[in-house]
Design an enzyme around this catalytic site. Sequence first.
Site, mmCIF file in Angstrom:
data_model
loop_
_atom_site.group_PDB
_atom_site.id
_atom_site.type_symbol
_atom_site.label_atom_id
_atom_site.label_comp_id
_atom_site.label_asym_id
_atom_site.label_seq_id
_atom_site.Cartn_x
_atom_site.Cartn_y
_atom_site.Cartn_z
ATOM 1 N N HIS A 80 0.831 -1.221 0.000
ATOM 2 C CA HIS A 80 0.000 0.000 0.000
ATOM 3 C C HIS A 80 0.859 1.262 0.000
ATOM 4 C CE1 HIS A 80 -3.895 -2.090 0.829
ATOM 5 N NE2 HIS A 80 -3.114 -2.950 1.423
ATOM 6 N N ASN A 153 -10.351 -2.875 2.338
ATOM 7 C CA ASN A 153 -10.010 -2.889 0.914
ATOM 8 C C ASN A 153 -11.264 -2.679 0.089
ATOM 9 O OD1 ASN A 153 -7.237 -3.349 1.130
ATOM 10 N ND2 ASN A 153 -7.463 -5.573 1.068
ATOM 11 N N HIS A 344 -4.101 0.998 11.978
ATOM 12 C CA HIS A 344 -3.893 -0.269 12.693
ATOM 13 C C HIS A 344 -5.250 -0.904 12.985
ATOM 14 C CE1 HIS A 344 -2.662 -3.346 15.313
ATOM 15 N NE2 HIS A 344 -2.542 -2.675 16.441
ATOM 16 N N TYR A 367 0.657 -4.276 12.235
ATOM 17 C CA TYR A 367 0.574 -2.842 11.907
ATOM 18 C C TYR A 367 1.424 -1.970 12.826
ATOM 19 C CZ TYR A 367 -2.798 -3.890 8.324
ATOM 20 O OH TYR A 367 -3.382 -4.380 7.188
HETATM 21 FE FE1 HDD Z 1 -2.682 -4.827 5.456
HETATM 22 C C1 HDD Z 1 -1.197 -1.792 5.104
HETATM 23 C C2 HDD Z 1 -5.596 -3.556 4.251
HETATM 24 C C3 HDD Z 1 -4.025 -8.005 5.377
HETATM 25 C C4 HDD Z 1 0.012 -5.994 7.017
HETATM 26 N N1 HDD Z 1 -3.270 -3.037 4.796
HETATM 27 C C5 HDD Z 1 -2.522 -1.891 4.736
HETATM 28 C C6 HDD Z 1 -3.307 -0.813 4.248
HETATM 29 C C7 HDD Z 1 -4.552 -1.305 4.012
HETATM 30 C C8 HDD Z 1 -4.522 -2.705 4.348
HETATM 31 C C9 HDD Z 1 -5.737 -0.539 3.503
HETATM 32 C C10 HDD Z 1 -2.821 0.590 4.000
HETATM 33 C C11 HDD Z 1 -3.074 1.489 5.156
HETATM 34 C C12 HDD Z 1 -2.619 2.890 4.799
HETATM 35 O O1 HDD Z 1 -3.248 3.481 3.900
HETATM 36 O O2 HDD Z 1 -1.657 3.346 5.407
HETATM 37 N N2 HDD Z 1 -4.414 -5.640 4.837
HETATM 38 C C13 HDD Z 1 -5.522 -4.918 4.479
HETATM 39 C C14 HDD Z 1 -6.651 -5.810 4.385
HETATM 40 C C15 HDD Z 1 -6.198 -7.066 4.682
HETATM 41 C C16 HDD Z 1 -4.802 -6.948 4.982
HETATM 42 C C17 HDD Z 1 -8.063 -5.390 4.043
HETATM 43 C C18 HDD Z 1 -6.940 -8.352 4.745
HETATM 44 C C19 HDD Z 1 -8.156 -8.458 5.113
HETATM 45 N N3 HDD Z 1 -2.107 -6.656 6.034
HETATM 46 C C20 HDD Z 1 -2.815 -7.834 5.966
HETATM 47 C C21 HDD Z 1 -2.107 -8.873 6.668
HETATM 48 C C22 HDD Z 1 -0.958 -8.295 7.152
HETATM 49 C C23 HDD Z 1 -0.979 -6.922 6.745
HETATM 50 C C24 HDD Z 1 -2.570 -10.304 6.814
HETATM 51 C C25 HDD Z 1 0.146 -8.917 7.953
HETATM 52 C C26 HDD Z 1 0.006 -9.883 8.805
HETATM 53 N N4 HDD Z 1 -0.884 -4.058 5.885
HETATM 54 C C27 HDD Z 1 0.071 -4.713 6.569
HETATM 55 C C28 HDD Z 1 1.286 -3.853 6.887
HETATM 56 C C29 HDD Z 1 0.869 -2.470 6.306
HETATM 57 C C30 HDD Z 1 -0.487 -2.768 5.686
HETATM 58 C C31 HDD Z 1 2.588 -4.390 6.437
HETATM 59 C C32 HDD Z 1 1.844 -1.776 5.367
HETATM 60 C C33 HDD Z 1 1.954 -0.364 5.841
HETATM 61 C C34 HDD Z 1 1.178 -0.307 7.068
HETATM 62 O O3 HDD Z 1 0.657 -1.539 7.343
HETATM 63 O O4 HDD Z 1 1.020 0.671 7.771
HETATM 64 O O5 HDD Z 1 1.499 -3.807 8.247
#
Ligand code: HDD
Length: 721
Positions: A80, A153, A344, A367
């Site tokens: 993202h 999402n 988060h 997060y």
């Molecule tokens: Fe995630 C970012 C949505 C599964 C780990 N995720 C992130 C963002 C969104 C989502 C919208 C961007 C937030 C922003 O604009 O800053 N992610 C989802 C959805 C998931 C999902 C809807 C499944 C239902 N994500 C998911 C899993 C993991 C992560 C299973 C890890 C175990 N997601 C992250 C992250 C991010 C992230 C690596 C990257 C940057 C951040 O968090 O701040 O932690």
Amino acid sequence: MAKIKKPGRTPEATAKAADLMKNTVSDEGTFLTSNQGVKVNDDQNSLKAGERGATLMEDFLFREKMTHFDHERIPERIVHARGAGAHGFFQVYESLGNITKAGFLTDPSRTTPVFVRFSTVAGSRGSTDLARDVRGFAVKFYTEEGNFDLVGNNMPVFFIQDAIKFPDLVHAVKPEPHNEIPQAASAHDTFWDFISLMPESTHMIMWLMSDRAIPRSYRMMEGFGVHTFRLVNEKGQSSFVKFHWKPLLGVHSVAWDEAQKISGKDPDFHRRDLWQAIEAGQFPEWELGLQVVPEKDEHKFEFDLLDPTKIIPEELVPVQRIGKLTLNRNPDNFFAETEQVAFHVGHVVPGIDFTNDPLMQGRLFSYTDTQLIRLGGPNFHEIPINRPVAPVHNNQRDGFMRQTINPGRVSYQPNSLGGGCPFQAKMADGGFSSYSERIDAKKVRERSRSFFDHFSQATLFYNSQSEPEKAHMVDAFSFELGKVQTVAVRERMLLTLSKVQKDLASKVAYKLGLKVPKGKVINEGIPADADPRKYAPIEAKPSLEQSDALSMANTIKGNIATRMIAILAADGVNESNITKMQAALTAAGAVTKTVAPRLGFLQGTQGGQVEVQESFLTAASVMFDAVYIPGGDNSVATLAETPDAVHFLNEAYRHCKAIAIEGDCEQVLAKTYFGQKLEINDAATDGIVTGKNSASIVNDFIAAIGQHRFWEREVAHKVPA
Ligand code: HDD
């Protein structure tokens, strides 16, 4: 011990706090200073040993400026990374006090400030907006009881069922590590290799290969919380809930050929679109929808509510629209707000709680962990965009970049030296208390068999699409797998597709020049010692034949607000045609731009002048929703002889957009591919509006734009462009 009276919070106080949170600095009427506040006299020359001499180390102004610049970048998000944000507010229609105690869902008089960040997933920060990808839809509610983040999402399911597979999924979809190719694209071997070995991803790839993955606008996307969450009321009773965002402009997409071209012509297409709509005062709006399942019904469904690869079809549990989100302010500074915002899933408020969805559980760790590295330490909650409007008092101290100055010597609890402050809050005072879910289990690394029907909802999704949408999915699979070099991967995917829908598999197989293999889909995502039978996919039939909510063809239509309309013209244009059309389109909320062979002004037939906003060099049809050609013999004749104008029309036709041509249009139509084939008299139904009656042209054109696209055209007359 005497308790200190806790201050109440009025909506005005909340709004004021939200404003203070911004920390905005205005430079108006000020002197340039160093970061220490010293006024700068010369910001043009560094301090040198003589006019032609070396720069001196003593130059603290140069060094401060350069050091700050050298450290301007922070790590981009691992996923993202590419996003755009906006401020707004949320208001609930009626109290939901019977199912939740969350203040922002129970008090209809409250407007809760929000910050929303939309994003793509796979691409880097500078990648194109129009990649085929999932879109992030992350909402931070600054509620009076603390921040609630709904980190969702634009698709209601996910690729994997357990968070432990997330790093694998992301490694597979990101550019391949040896050559860092391709950027912002899933169309490559490692992604499909992984997917073809993980049948649990089948439902999600149906969404990813559908038109949902190439939205027309962030403002025209649905949003989903994906997981089943919990709502908890004052009595401590819990219900399961799925969160939905329903855009008031409807759900719309672009064509894949168009998406690829937009990526070149305007890679900031979605970011610009969001920004411009808000600047123009056309505020994007969504209704928050809830699917509520009473706790007693947890096992009523043929899928598991804890499985994030499943939806609850709206036919089984209708979506209740309970409030409205409005985005009404662009960020002042992209970095300070959109880049530094930290979402988060674990940011919840009393009244909202988690379930045991194993994907959600892993997110609850990930997060905060990622913010520590991305934002450089544990104090990221103090960055203005992340600060709650609810007051923060605790005994956490120090760490990199600490902003809060906590006076006094007490930073522990319990204490008597600080009068016992800050106190723990009773539940009656709004203290958060986790839902006391009954657990009676063995500690295992396993997955429930209720998670193994990987195909029936994939089939439901495909069967629910309109014929044009199905055709787009066939093309999307054929494109993506066509880019895959490893034939075995293509074949494994064909086998998976054959379990979804035979027709889909055979159409894709034809385009790949392969045969659909026979046999059982393998699942390689299993533990080393597992009994493969326990992990074997269950090949079930969907209980529902189709669900209208899954097809964008059934979305709301008719509203042309914010649609971009190109007016193609040249010297000798009938300027009253333009004035009349512009007035009608603008009154309906659309935005018009005149596109001509060159910038400047055009000479009208009635002696007037028409201002040109774009030339054929700066604009392209893919940046517009519809095209209008006003009358005027010379203008039409010039356009007919201008290859860029003819291409503009052909392309708009190919991408199924509304086209209106006024006056003696045959000349220019005759030059287009579609004009040569078209039965002009039947054409109005196909989104082509022609004729000499001004009033009916205007009305028919507005009605046609309101249909968004005429996808059937792709079958009837596919033209090169
Ligand atoms: Fe995630 C970012 C949505 C599964 C780990 N995720 C992130 C963002 C969104 C989502 C919208 C961007 C937030 C922003 O604009 O800053 N992610 C989802 C959805 C998931 C999902 C809807 C499944 C239902 N994500 C998911 C899993 C993991 C992560 C299973 C890890 C175990 N997601 C992250 C992250 C991010 C992230 C690596 C990257 C940057 C951040 O968090 O701040 O932690």
